[in-house]
Design a protein around this motif. Structure first.
Motif, PDB file in Angstrom:
ATOM      1  N   PHE A  53       3.671  10.104  10.950  1.00 45.09           N
ATOM      2  CA  PHE A  53       3.722   8.789  10.307  1.00 45.09           C
ATOM      3  C   PHE A  53       2.520   8.593   9.386  1.00 45.09           C
ATOM      4  CE2 PHE A  53       1.880   4.485  10.721  1.00 45.09           C
ATOM      5  CZ  PHE A  53       2.846   3.728  10.089  1.00 45.09           C
ATOM      6  N   THR A  54       1.328   8.900   9.873  1.00 44.23           N
ATOM      7  CA  THR A  54       0.109   8.703   9.083  1.00 44.23           C
ATOM      8  C   THR A  54       0.031   9.677   7.929  1.00 44.23           C
ATOM      9  OG1 THR A  54      -1.003   7.964  11.105  1.00 44.23           O
ATOM     10  CG2 THR A  54      -2.400   8.514   9.227  1.00 44.23           C
ATOM     11  N   ALA A  55       0.430  10.926   8.165  1.00 41.99           N
ATOM     12  CA  ALA A  55       0.447  11.915   7.084  1.00 41.99           C
ATOM     13  C   ALA A  55       1.385  11.469   5.970  1.00 41.99           C
ATOM     14  CB  ALA A  55       0.864  13.278   7.628  1.00 41.99           C
ATOM     15  N   ALA A  56       2.523  10.861   6.349  1.00 38.41           N
ATOM     16  CA  ALA A  56       3.467  10.348   5.348  1.00 38.41           C
ATOM     17  C   ALA A  56       2.854   9.202   4.557  1.00 38.41           C
ATOM     18  CB  ALA A  56       4.760   9.901   6.023  1.00 38.41           C
ATOM     19  N   LEU A  57       2.072   8.345   5.216  1.00 35.36           N
ATOM     20  CA  LEU A  57       1.392   7.255   4.510  1.00 35.36           C
ATOM     21  C   LEU A  57       0.466   7.800   3.430  1.00 35.36           C
ATOM     22  CD1 LEU A  57       0.333   4.685   7.280  1.00 35.36           C
ATOM     23  CD2 LEU A  57       2.211   4.509   5.652  1.00 35.36           C
ATOM     24  N   PHE A  58      -0.317   8.804   3.778  1.00 35.20           N
ATOM     25  CA  PHE A  58      -1.246   9.351   2.790  1.00 35.20           C
ATOM     26  C   PHE A  58      -0.513  10.141   1.701  1.00 35.20           C
ATOM     27  CE2 PHE A  58      -4.441   8.634   6.200  1.00 35.20           C
ATOM     28  CZ  PHE A  58      -5.297   7.855   5.458  1.00 35.20           C
ATOM     29  N   ARG A  59       0.637  10.728   2.043  1.00 34.20           N
ATOM     30  CA  ARG A  59       1.445  11.396   1.018  1.00 34.20           C
ATOM     31  C   ARG A  59       1.983  10.364   0.028  1.00 34.20           C
ATOM     32  NH1 ARG A  59       4.139  16.201   1.788  1.00 34.20           N
ATOM     33  NH2 ARG A  59       2.413  16.625   3.207  1.00 34.20           N
ATOM     34  N   ILE A  60       2.420   9.204   0.537  1.00 32.08           N
ATOM     35  CA  ILE A  60       2.849   8.105  -0.345  1.00 32.08           C
ATOM     36  C   ILE A  60       1.684   7.661  -1.214  1.00 32.08           C
ATOM     37  CG2 ILE A  60       3.566   5.673  -0.374  1.00 32.08           C
ATOM     38  CD1 ILE A  60       5.180   6.314   2.205  1.00 32.08           C
ATOM     39  N   ILE A 116       4.203  -2.477   1.359  1.00 29.93           N
ATOM     40  CA  ILE A 116       3.362  -1.572   0.581  1.00 29.93           C
ATOM     41  C   ILE A 116       1.909  -2.011   0.553  1.00 29.93           C
ATOM     42  CG2 ILE A 116       3.664  -2.748  -1.638  1.00 29.93           C
ATOM     43  CD1 ILE A 116       3.818   1.071  -1.089  1.00 29.93           C
ATOM     44  N   ARG A 117       1.631  -3.300   0.746  1.00 30.39           N
ATOM     45  CA  ARG A 117       0.242  -3.756   0.669  1.00 30.39           C
ATOM     46  C   ARG A 117      -0.613  -3.120   1.751  1.00 30.39           C
ATOM     47  NH1 ARG A 117      -1.311  -9.768   2.015  1.00 30.39           N
ATOM     48  NH2 ARG A 117      -1.510  -8.769   4.056  1.00 30.39           N
ATOM     49  N   GLN A 118      -0.047  -2.903   2.931  1.00 30.06           N
ATOM     50  CA  GLN A 118      -0.811  -2.253   3.984  1.00 30.06           C
ATOM     51  C   GLN A 118      -1.141  -0.810   3.623  1.00 30.06           C
ATOM     52  OE1 GLN A 118       1.749  -4.149   7.358  1.00 30.06           O
ATOM     53  NE2 GLN A 118      -0.092  -3.366   8.344  1.00 30.06           N
ATOM     54  N   VAL A 119      -0.251  -0.164   2.889  1.00 29.69           N
ATOM     55  CA  VAL A 119      -0.552   1.193   2.424  1.00 29.69           C
ATOM     56  C   VAL A 119      -1.691   1.154   1.402  1.00 29.69           C
ATOM     57  CG1 VAL A 119       0.410   3.319   1.480  1.00 29.69           C
ATOM     58  CG2 VAL A 119       1.889   1.757   2.739  1.00 29.69           C
ATOM     59  N   CYS A 120      -1.666   0.159   0.536  1.00 28.98           N
ATOM     60  CA  CYS A 120      -2.755  -0.003  -0.442  1.00 28.98           C
ATOM     61  C   CYS A 120      -4.095  -0.190   0.264  1.00 28.98           C
ATOM     62  CB  CYS A 120      -2.480  -1.189  -1.361  1.00 28.98           C
ATOM     63  SG  CYS A 120      -1.048  -1.002  -2.432  1.00 28.98           S
ATOM     64  N   ASP A 121      -4.108  -1.015   1.314  1.00 26.17           N
ATOM     65  CA  ASP A 121      -5.338  -1.233   2.073  1.00 26.17           C
ATOM     66  C   ASP A 121      -5.872   0.084   2.630  1.00 26.17           C
ATOM     67  OD1 ASP A 121      -5.102  -3.956   1.627  1.00 26.17           O
ATOM     68  OD2 ASP A 121      -4.432  -4.434   3.655  1.00 26.17           O
ATOM     69  N   ILE A 122      -4.986   0.861   3.224  1.00 25.97           N
ATOM     70  CA  ILE A 122      -5.377   2.138   3.829  1.00 25.97           C
ATOM     71  C   ILE A 122      -5.882   3.101   2.773  1.00 25.97           C
ATOM     72  CG2 ILE A 122      -4.447   4.177   5.004  1.00 25.97           C
ATOM     73  CD1 ILE A 122      -2.615   2.207   6.568  1.00 25.97           C
TER      74      ILE A 122
END
Length: 416
Positions: free
Chosen positions: A270-277, A236-242
């Motif tokens: 994949f990237t759209a899902a990251l931003f949805r999260i 999850i930390r990589q998602v926080c960074d993004i």
């Protein structure tokens, strides 16, 4: 109670907002232990501890559980503060010596957090033009850095690690950002060929650092997460960074260029899902980030990706079985890029090709005829790890790998 979604994610969101949780309902010792364990696995324990230690629910908690978490937090933050100061001194030394170094990830992302040194970095990454390696290497040695792997052929490898005796500083020096020999993602380097021309300067703790332009950097953060997703996952930390990077620099980012490049590498869903999260569970603000309708209109189910990354740990090493499962997913992607069936990847998993084995068994570059011996050594090492480690089972690794292959298909990274 789902500790990951009911406790961990809300506490993490509070930390990203520089706030405290207001939990009043009593939590069991197991809940608190699980929360701090998850935070440790994802390398965000200082952030979680800071967000929860003073809430009403914590007042009746087992003091020993909190004492351990507090001790780990203090140690991690002190160590990170030392690393940050040491790195800024090193970077200044490199620039003064004429090295055109760019900082990537690490300290640039850390600077976006409310409490930067609560976001722990194991290392710092530096990108240089390949023709400056000799100068940079000597400058690193002059500063007191030493090669972390004395057996490595530093002139042929794309990445050279350094440590400093008596210091926690650890540097990964990149001549390019991704292993060029990787069938799965070596071609990502083409997007970053001219990043030096688009570099920007930032001020961190009063020191000037040079890094990639904001569009390049955000795309690199996405590609870095994507690379780990093709292995055994990421945390999850990589998602926080993004998310924090997009919120902070979003209005200066060429989102359409990023979308075009994500589609080119089959990472758009994949990237759209990251931003949805990020929007649903963390602090991503599409308006603040200037997130365009072309991205927002992408329909994707983010829950499978969220479940996967919460199980993954910081770099997909939550368990040894999961870590070993990366051979299945990575080789499936490699097989597809070579126009081969996914079944071909099973053989490749057991007996990787020469260029893959060379990265771990350096002697193969000089003695390629020893490849069979390296295969045997690899298998014996895996069996030894299984015998000594919990959560490390070959059948489980295969099951995880097969499940994650289906996940890659769901996000259209692999063909059905």
């Amino acid at each position: 109670m789902n500790t990951k979604k009911d406790l961990f994610l809300p506490a993490l969101t509070a930390a990203l907002k520089n706030k405290k949780v207001t939990w009043s309902e009593s939590l069991s010792p197991q809940d608190w232990s699980s929360l701090f364990h998850i935070a440790s696995v994802h390398h965000v324990l200082p952030m979680i501890y800071e967000a929860v230690y003073n809430c009403p629910a914590a007042r009746n908690a087992d003091p020993q559980i909190f004492a351990r978490a507090k001790q780990q937090t203090i140690h991690s933050v002190m160590l990170q503060t030392m690393k940050t100061n040491e790195f800024l001194n090193l970077f200044r030394h490199l620039r003064q010596s004429g090295v055109h170094a760019l900082v990537v990830k690490g300290i640039v992302c850390r600077n976006l957090y409310p409490n930067p040194d609560y976001r722990i970095s194991g290392d710092e990454d530096i990108l240089i033009p390949e023709d400056q390696f000799e100068l940079c290497h000597q400058t690193m040695l002059d500063y007191g850095m030493q090669l972390a792997d004395q057996a490595q052929d530093i002139y042929t490898e794309h990445e050279v690690p350094y440590g400093k005796p008596g210091s926690p500083l650890y540097i990964e020096l990149h001549k390019c950002l991704f292993p060029p020999k990787s069938d799965a993602y070596g071609d990502l380097n083409r997007f970053f060929k001219n990043v030096q021309d688009r570099a920007v300067k930032l001020s961190i703790d009063g020191e000037e650092v040079v890094t990639m332009g904001h569009t390049d950097h955000l795309f690199y953060l996405i590609c870095h997460a994507f690379k780990h997703f093709l292995h055994s996952g990421f945390g999850i930390r990589q998602v926080c960074d993004i998310v924090l990077f997009a919120n902070h620099y979003g209005k200066e980012i060429d989102w359409i260029r990023i979308l075009r490049q994500c589609r080119e590498i089959h990472a758009d869903l994949f990237t759209a899902a990251l931003f949805r999260i990020g929007q649903k569970y963390l602090t991503f603000d599409p308006v603040l980030a200037g997130f365009p309708k072309e991205w927002q209109e992408i329909r994707v189910d983010e829950q499978p990706l969220l479940d996967d990354l919460l199980d993954a740990g910081i770099y997909g090493d939550g368990t040894m079985s999961r870590k070993h499962s990366s051979n299945i997913t990575l080789n499936a992607v490699s097989a597809q890029k070579q126009g081969k069936n996914a079944e071909h990847s099973v053989i490749k998993t057991l007996f990787p090709p020469m260029k893959s084995m060379e990265r771990r068994y350096h002697y193969l570059k000089k003695y390629p005829m020893l490849l069979p011996a390296a295969w045997i050594s690899r298998i014996l090492k895996y069996r030894k790890e299984i015998s000594k480690s919990q959560n490390n089972d070959a059948a489980q690794a295969v099951a995880i790998g097969n499940r994650r292959v289906e996940l890659l298909k769901q996000y259209k990274i692999l063909d059905k």
